[in-house]
Design an enzyme around this catalytic site. Structure first.
Site, PDB file in Angstrom:
ATOM      1  N   CYS A 145       8.979  -2.697  10.461  1.00  0.00           N
ATOM      2  CA  CYS A 145       8.372  -2.239   9.207  1.00  0.00           C
ATOM      3  C   CYS A 145       6.933  -1.756   9.419  1.00  0.00           C
ATOM      4  O   CYS A 145       6.746  -0.646   9.899  1.00  0.00           O
ATOM      5  CB  CYS A 145       8.497  -3.321   8.141  1.00  0.00           C
ATOM      6  SG  CYS A 145       8.347  -2.650   6.474  1.00  0.00           S
ATOM      7  N   HIS A 198      13.963  -6.271   7.861  1.00  0.00           N
ATOM      8  CA  HIS A 198      13.655  -7.688   7.945  1.00  0.00           C
ATOM      9  C   HIS A 198      14.972  -8.455   7.849  1.00  0.00           C
ATOM     10  O   HIS A 198      16.046  -7.882   7.759  1.00  0.00           O
ATOM     11  CB  HIS A 198      12.751  -8.105   6.776  1.00  0.00           C
ATOM     12  CG  HIS A 198      11.468  -7.339   6.703  1.00  0.00           C
ATOM     13  ND1 HIS A 198      10.361  -7.671   7.448  1.00  0.00           N
ATOM     14  CD2 HIS A 198      11.112  -6.264   5.957  1.00  0.00           C
ATOM     15  CE1 HIS A 198       9.368  -6.840   7.161  1.00  0.00           C
ATOM     16  NE2 HIS A 198       9.800  -5.974   6.267  1.00  0.00           N
TER      17      HIS A 198
HETATM   18  N1  GLN Z   1       2.812  -1.652   4.300  1.00  0.00           N
HETATM   19  C1  GLN Z   1       4.003  -0.987   4.659  1.00  0.00           C
HETATM   20  C2  GLN Z   1       4.734  -0.308   3.523  1.00  0.00           C
HETATM   21  O1  GLN Z   1       4.740  -0.779   2.390  1.00  0.00           O
HETATM   22  C3  GLN Z   1       4.909  -1.928   5.411  1.00  0.00           C
HETATM   23  C4  GLN Z   1       5.582  -2.974   4.562  1.00  0.00           C
HETATM   24  C5  GLN Z   1       6.262  -4.054   5.364  1.00  0.00           C
HETATM   25  O2  GLN Z   1       5.964  -4.216   6.547  1.00  0.00           O
HETATM   26  N2  GLN Z   1       7.141  -4.814   4.721  1.00  0.00           N
HETATM   27  O3  GLN Z   1       5.298   0.729   3.773  1.00  0.00           O
END
Ligand code: GLN
Length: 236
Positions: free
Chosen positions: A94, A192
């Site tokens: 992510c 995740h």
């Molecule tokens: N900040 C990033 C986004 O919202 C990654 C989010 C995350 O790692 N869950 O795209």
């Protein structure tokens, strides 16, 4: 392998560790231990130097502010980038996929340089992608469906040197079409769950890359049950 134990660097779990992403390091360590391969987790916290000697690096997810702090730290302490240059195995989840690219533009429209580990750029999409994801492996890279949970605003565009990890059936992934990235021995995903407990075939691919040997099959009924249950939750 750099030493008698396979070393797994858990990189900045205090900044990048949403949804229990540290579990990816635990799964790698356990799946090696169950095959008699000694492995250890080396935790690198914010403010600490990043060693370049580990065999596998695991980077998790985090929101925009945390990922900006993390990328600054990793640019100031470029041990993981040096390890990548000698072919270490790296998993990015992510925020991980976003900071591994050339640059990323956050939801506040500010653009930050990435680590330049993969040929990609990321930008904020018009909406958050939230929910279960199911994707099919690209190029026969691994067996079975890729499953996980996504929650991100960023969208990622791959350049010619990076290839997708999978093709999206349910959910959004990078852009509603492809999911994740693979470039050399760097593997990235938006998923995740954490992703490795839910996709042991991916964990074993990373172990194979790190040890040079395809690990023996492991039959874990709880994992089979979890995957079937999550696929039903995604409507498959
Ligand atoms: N900040 C990033 C986004 O919202 C990654 C989010 C995350 O790692 N869950 O795209």
């Amino acid at each position: 392998m750099s030493a008698s134990k396979v070393s797994i660097a858990l990189v900045l779990p205090d900044l990048l560790g949403t949804y229990g992403d540290f579990g990816n390091a635990v799964v790698l360590e356990k799946r090696m231990a169950w095959r008699g391969i000694p492995a250890e987790i080396v935790t690198i916290r914010f403010g600490e130097p990043v060693p370049d000697s580990c065999d596998i690096y695991v980077v998790g997810g985090g929101e925009d502010t945390a990922q900006t702090l993390a990328v600054r730290h990793l640019r100031d302490h470029p041990g993981m980038q040096r390890a990548a240059a000698r072919g270490a195995v790296i998993l990015g989840v992510c925020a991980g996929i976003q900071i591994f690219g050339e640059h990323f533009t956050r939801a506040d429209q500010v653009t930050h340089p990435g680590l330049g580990l993969i040929d990609s750029t990321s930008h904020a999409g018009g909406s958050r992608a939230i929910g279960e994801v199911i994707a099919t492996p690209a190029d026969g890279l691994f067996e079975g469906l890729l499953t996980g949970f996504e929650n991100h605003q960023g969208r990622t565009v791959l350049g010619p040197s990076a290839r997708p990890l999978a093709h999206v059936k349910v959910g959004t992934g990078n852009d509603g079409s492809v999911e994740g990235a693979v470039q050399g021995r760097i593997l990235c995903t938006y998923l995740h769950g954490p992703v490795l407990p839910r996709n042991p075939q991916l964990a074993d691919l990373l172990i194979e890359w790190a040890t040079g040997t395809k690990p023996a099959p492991l039959d874990l009924p709880a994992v089979t049950q979890l995957r079937a249950e999550r696929a039903r939750a995604a409507g498959i």
